[in-house]
Design an enzyme around this catalytic site. Structure first.
Site, PDB file in Angstrom:
ATOM      1  N   GLY A   1     -61.188 -22.058   6.374  1.00  0.00           N
ATOM      2  CA  GLY A   1     -59.787 -21.668   6.200  1.00  0.00           C
ATOM      3  C   GLY A   1     -58.852 -22.731   5.655  1.00  0.00           C
TER       4      GLY A   1
ATOM      5  N   ASP B   1     -54.546 -21.048  16.870  1.00  0.00           N
ATOM      6  CA  ASP B   1     -54.310 -19.751  17.501  1.00  0.00           C
ATOM      7  C   ASP B   1     -54.496 -19.942  19.011  1.00  0.00           C
ATOM      8  OD1 ASP B   1     -54.030 -16.888  17.524  1.00  0.00           O
ATOM      9  OD2 ASP B   1     -56.196 -16.678  17.509  1.00  0.00           O
TER      10      ASP B   1
ATOM     11  N   PHE C   1     -51.657 -11.318  12.572  1.00  0.00           N
ATOM     12  CA  PHE C   1     -52.898 -11.754  11.926  1.00  0.00           C
ATOM     13  C   PHE C   1     -52.593 -11.954  10.454  1.00  0.00           C
ATOM     14  CE2 PHE C   1     -57.058 -11.856  10.112  1.00  0.00           C
ATOM     15  CZ  PHE C   1     -57.742 -12.627  11.044  1.00  0.00           C
TER      16      PHE C   1
HETATM   17  P1  IMP Z   1     -58.518 -20.661  17.646  1.00  0.00           P
HETATM   18  O1  IMP Z   1     -59.807 -21.326  18.031  1.00  0.00           O
HETATM   19  O2  IMP Z   1     -58.289 -19.398  18.429  1.00  0.00           O
HETATM   20  O3  IMP Z   1     -57.319 -21.562  17.682  1.00  0.00           O
HETATM   21  O4  IMP Z   1     -58.702 -20.126  16.182  1.00  0.00           O
HETATM   22  C1  IMP Z   1     -58.748 -20.952  15.112  1.00  0.00           C
HETATM   23  C2  IMP Z   1     -59.404 -20.296  13.931  1.00  0.00           C
HETATM   24  O5  IMP Z   1     -59.362 -18.862  13.979  1.00  0.00           O
HETATM   25  C3  IMP Z   1     -58.628 -20.677  12.708  1.00  0.00           C
HETATM   26  O6  IMP Z   1     -59.130 -21.867  12.147  1.00  0.00           O
HETATM   27  C4  IMP Z   1     -58.834 -19.492  11.796  1.00  0.00           C
HETATM   28  O7  IMP Z   1     -60.014 -19.649  11.038  1.00  0.00           O
HETATM   29  C5  IMP Z   1     -59.002 -18.308  12.735  1.00  0.00           C
HETATM   30  N1  IMP Z   1     -57.731 -17.557  12.876  1.00  0.00           N
HETATM   31  C6  IMP Z   1     -56.882 -17.546  13.917  1.00  0.00           C
HETATM   32  N2  IMP Z   1     -55.822 -16.751  13.678  1.00  0.00           N
HETATM   33  C7  IMP Z   1     -55.995 -16.270  12.419  1.00  0.00           C
HETATM   34  C8  IMP Z   1     -55.220 -15.403  11.585  1.00  0.00           C
HETATM   35  O8  IMP Z   1     -54.113 -14.930  11.896  1.00  0.00           O
HETATM   36  N3  IMP Z   1     -55.753 -15.150  10.357  1.00  0.00           N
HETATM   37  C9  IMP Z   1     -56.940 -15.659   9.923  1.00  0.00           C
HETATM   38  N4  IMP Z   1     -57.688 -16.469  10.670  1.00  0.00           N
HETATM   39  C10 IMP Z   1     -57.226 -16.776  11.916  1.00  0.00           C
END
Ligand code: IMP
Length: 178
Positions: A48, A106, A155
């Site tokens: 990402g 996130d 999202f």
């Molecule tokens: P976390 O481990 O829940 O903080 O998620 C981190 C990863 O989830 C990010 O590096 C993104 O690849 C993916 N992610 C979280 N939210 C989104 C979103 O709204 N759109 C796309 N990818 C997301």
């Protein structure tokens, strides 16, 4: 406002290319000032963060290095809670000033995992630089040091972010209507 249609879905701008470019320049300026006289190692979290890292790194005026890891915690629009390192770190972080470049924080699970992994390898310090932050979703105790935009619980796709590997190529950040 720009919009793009892909697969019969319409993506409206949520953060425009201009807004993103302005923030990227501001973040680069802060990092250039904060790390003056140092040689930071940037770690871009694939997939990402590739677009953000590319734009940001071009504006870094320090003798910096960049390396990549690939982590995966998401399937579709839901986090799995488990973090897999699909492409492992190939550069030593020992005694380095490390700056992680992430697309979005996130729940914080991914970064908590990555930060712990790095701290075990004796860096001088580890900071987190994220384009987007969704603080309302946080589960893990993790805070970014450089935040581009704080966003609502949406999202989002585009500018490197995907929904099931698609829409990364949108030049701005859009959101998927649920
Ligand atoms: P976390 O481990 O829940 O903080 O998620 C981190 C990863 O989830 C990010 O590096 C993104 O690849 C993916 N992610 C979280 N939210 C989104 C979103 O709204 N759109 C796309 N990818 C997301």
């Amino acid at each position: 406002m720009q919009s793009v249609s892909i697969n019969n879905l319409t993506f409206d701008e949520y953060l425009s290319q201009q807004e993103i470019a302005t923030i990227v320049a501001q973040v680069a300026e802060r990092i250039n000032a904060d790390y003056a006289g140092r040689e930071p190692l940037f770690i871009c979290v694939l997939n990402g963060a590739f677009m953000y890292a590319s734009d940001l790194f071009k504006l870094i005026t320090l003798p910096a290095e960049i390396t990549f890891v690939r982590l995966k915690s998401y399937e579709g629009t839901a986090t799995t809670g488990k973090v897999n390192m699909l492409i492992p770190l190939q550069t030593s972080v020992k005694d380095r000033d490390v700056i992680i470049i992430e697309d979005i924080v996130d729940t914080g699970t991914t970064l908590k995992h990555l930060k712990a992994y790095l701290m075990d390898r004796n860096p001088k310090c580890v900071k987190i630089c994220t384009l987007l932050d969704k603080p309302s979703r946080r589960v893990a105790d993790i805070k970014a040091d450089y935040i581009g935009f704080e966003i609502d619980n949406l999202f989002v796709v585009g500018y490197g972010l995907d929904y099931d590997q698609k829409y990364r190529n949108l030049p701005y950040v859009s959101y998927l209507e649920g």
